[in-house]
Design a protein around this motif. Structure first.
Motif, PDB file in Angstrom:
ATOM      1  N   GLN A   4       0.847  -1.169   0.000  1.00 31.75           N
ATOM      2  CA  GLN A   4       0.000   0.000   0.000  1.00 31.75           C
ATOM      3  C   GLN A   4       0.890   1.229   0.000  1.00 31.75           C
ATOM      4  O   GLN A   4       1.775   1.351   0.826  1.00 31.75           O
ATOM      5  CB  GLN A   4      -0.874  -0.044   1.254  1.00 31.75           C
ATOM      6  CG  GLN A   4      -1.919   1.025   1.328  1.00 31.75           C
ATOM      7  CD  GLN A   4      -2.839   0.752   2.473  1.00 31.75           C
ATOM      8  OE1 GLN A   4      -3.449  -0.304   2.557  1.00 31.75           O
ATOM      9  NE2 GLN A   4      -2.960   1.690   3.374  1.00 31.75           N
ATOM     10  N   GLU A  21      -4.031  -4.162   2.490  1.00 36.85           N
ATOM     11  CA  GLU A  21      -5.088  -3.427   1.803  1.00 36.85           C
ATOM     12  C   GLU A  21      -6.377  -3.716   2.556  1.00 36.85           C
ATOM     13  O   GLU A  21      -6.953  -4.795   2.430  1.00 36.85           O
ATOM     14  CB  GLU A  21      -5.183  -3.870   0.348  1.00 36.85           C
ATOM     15  CG  GLU A  21      -3.965  -3.471  -0.458  1.00 36.85           C
ATOM     16  CD  GLU A  21      -4.036  -3.917  -1.908  1.00 36.85           C
ATOM     17  OE1 GLU A  21      -5.139  -4.295  -2.369  1.00 36.85           O
ATOM     18  OE2 GLU A  21      -2.992  -3.905  -2.551  1.00 36.85           O
ATOM     19  N   VAL A  22      -6.785  -2.772   3.366  1.00 35.67           N
ATOM     20  CA  VAL A  22      -7.983  -2.928   4.179  1.00 35.67           C
ATOM     21  C   VAL A  22      -9.190  -2.627   3.306  1.00 35.67           C
ATOM     22  O   VAL A  22      -9.243  -1.604   2.639  1.00 35.67           O
ATOM     23  CB  VAL A  22      -7.946  -1.993   5.401  1.00 35.67           C
ATOM     24  CG1 VAL A  22      -9.229  -2.129   6.221  1.00 35.67           C
ATOM     25  CG2 VAL A  22      -6.716  -2.276   6.264  1.00 35.67           C
ATOM     26  N   ASP A  23     -10.154  -3.544   3.313  1.00 37.30           N
ATOM     27  CA  ASP A  23     -11.393  -3.329   2.579  1.00 37.30           C
ATOM     28  C   ASP A  23     -12.565  -3.591   3.517  1.00 37.30           C
ATOM     29  O   ASP A  23     -12.367  -3.895   4.692  1.00 37.30           O
ATOM     30  CB  ASP A  23     -11.447  -4.192   1.314  1.00 37.30           C
ATOM     31  CG  ASP A  23     -11.357  -5.686   1.587  1.00 37.30           C
ATOM     32  OD1 ASP A  23     -11.691  -6.128   2.710  1.00 37.30           O
ATOM     33  OD2 ASP A  23     -10.956  -6.420   0.669  1.00 37.30           O
ATOM     34  N   ALA A  24     -13.766  -3.462   3.013  1.00 40.94           N
ATOM     35  CA  ALA A  24     -14.955  -3.626   3.853  1.00 40.94           C
ATOM     36  C   ALA A  24     -15.003  -5.013   4.490  1.00 40.94           C
ATOM     37  O   ALA A  24     -15.427  -5.158   5.640  1.00 40.94           O
ATOM     38  CB  ALA A  24     -16.221  -3.363   3.036  1.00 40.94           C
ATOM     39  N   THR A  26     -12.337  -7.120   5.243  1.00 41.10           N
ATOM     40  CA  THR A  26     -11.281  -7.369   6.238  1.00 41.10           C
ATOM     41  C   THR A  26     -11.248  -6.325   7.354  1.00 41.10           C
ATOM     42  O   THR A  26     -10.546  -6.512   8.338  1.00 41.10           O
ATOM     43  CB  THR A  26      -9.893  -7.434   5.579  1.00 41.10           C
ATOM     44  OG1 THR A  26      -9.607  -6.182   4.939  1.00 41.10           O
ATOM     45  CG2 THR A  26      -9.811  -8.579   4.589  1.00 41.10           C
ATOM     46  N   ARG A  27     -12.016  -5.241   7.210  1.00 41.34           N
ATOM     47  CA  ARG A  27     -11.984  -4.194   8.250  1.00 41.34           C
ATOM     48  C   ARG A  27     -12.260  -4.734   9.651  1.00 41.34           C
ATOM     49  O   ARG A  27     -11.567  -4.326  10.592  1.00 41.34           O
ATOM     50  CB  ARG A  27     -12.947  -3.060   7.924  1.00 41.34           C
ATOM     51  CG  ARG A  27     -12.858  -1.950   9.000  1.00 41.34           C
ATOM     52  CD  ARG A  27     -13.342  -0.608   8.541  1.00 41.34           C
ATOM     53  NE  ARG A  27     -12.640  -0.096   7.395  1.00 41.34           N
ATOM     54  CZ  ARG A  27     -11.425   0.470   7.423  1.00 41.34           C
ATOM     55  NH1 ARG A  27     -10.771   0.554   8.554  1.00 41.34           N
ATOM     56  NH2 ARG A  27     -10.879   0.934   6.319  1.00 41.34           N
TER      57      ARG A  27
END
Length: 163
Positions: A4, A21-24, A26-27
Motif C-alpha cells: 500500500q 489493503e484494508v477493505d470492507a 477485512t476491516r
C-alpha cells in the motif's frame, strides 16, 4: 493484503510492503487487531465448524458461505520458522534479521507471522507462543512497526512471542 502506497485520505507516502489493503470485508479483522484482539473465521455449516485463517468469505473446507468472525485465544505453537537476513522491500530492510514463522493456533488454523522477543537460537518446534500486537498511529511510527489500519486510524499487526 498487499502493498500500500497511499496513506490516510489519499496522501501518498513512501511505498511500504508491510501494509495490508484494508477493505470492507477485512476491516473487522484490522479493527480488532487495533484493539488487541485476534479474529478468525469459523464455518457455521452443519457438520463442518472448521476455523480458518486468512479471512475468506467462504469455508475452504466445505465451501459454505455461512462463516462468521470469532475471537481467537491468541495462543499458538511454533510450526516452523526462517531467519530473514536480507529483504530489500521497504521497510523490511531496516528490520533484518527477523524471524518469519508459521504458527499453529490452538483453534486449528496455521498462520504466517513474525516471532519477536526471542533469540533465534531459543526457537523450538512446538514451543508455546502468545499473540502480541505491534503498531503505531496511521501514517507514522518508527521503522519496524506493523500495520493494519484499524479503529481510530491505529495500526496493528499480530506477531507472536514466547508464552
Amino acid at each position: 493484503m498487499g502493498a500500500q502506497g497511499a496513506g490516510p485520505r489519499g496522501a501518498r507516502g513512501p511505498v511500504r510492503f508491510d501494509l495490508p489493503e484494508v477493505d470492507a470485508f477485512t476491516r473487522p479483522y484490522w479493527d480488532a487487531a487495533a484493539e488487541g484482539r485476534l479474529l478468525l473465521r469459523r464455518c457455521r455449516a452443519e457438520g463442518c465448524g472448521a476455523a480458518h485463517h486468512y479471512p475468506r468469505e467462504f469455508c475452504p473446507y466445505c465451501w459454505s458461505e455461512d462463516v462468521g468472525w470469532e475471537q481467537a485465544t491468541g495462543r499458538a505453537t511454533l510450526y516452523t520458522w526462517s531467519v530473514v537476513h536480507r529483504n530489500d522491500l521497504p521497510p523490511f530492510g531496516e528490520r533484518v534479521p527477523y524471524v518469519a514463522a508459521v504458527v499453529d493456533l490452538v483453534e486449528g488454523p496455521r498462520m504466517m507471522t513474525e516471532i519477536i522477543d526471542c533469540p533465534d537460537s531459543d526457537l523450538r518446534i512446538g514451543m508455546p507462543l502468545g499473540v502480541h500486537f505491534r503498531g503505531s498511529e496511521s501514517g507514522g511510527g518508527s521503522a519496524g512497526e506493523g500495520a493494519g489500519e484499524g479503529a481510530g486510524g491505529r495500526l496493528a499487526v499480530p506477531v507472536f512471542r514466547p508464552a
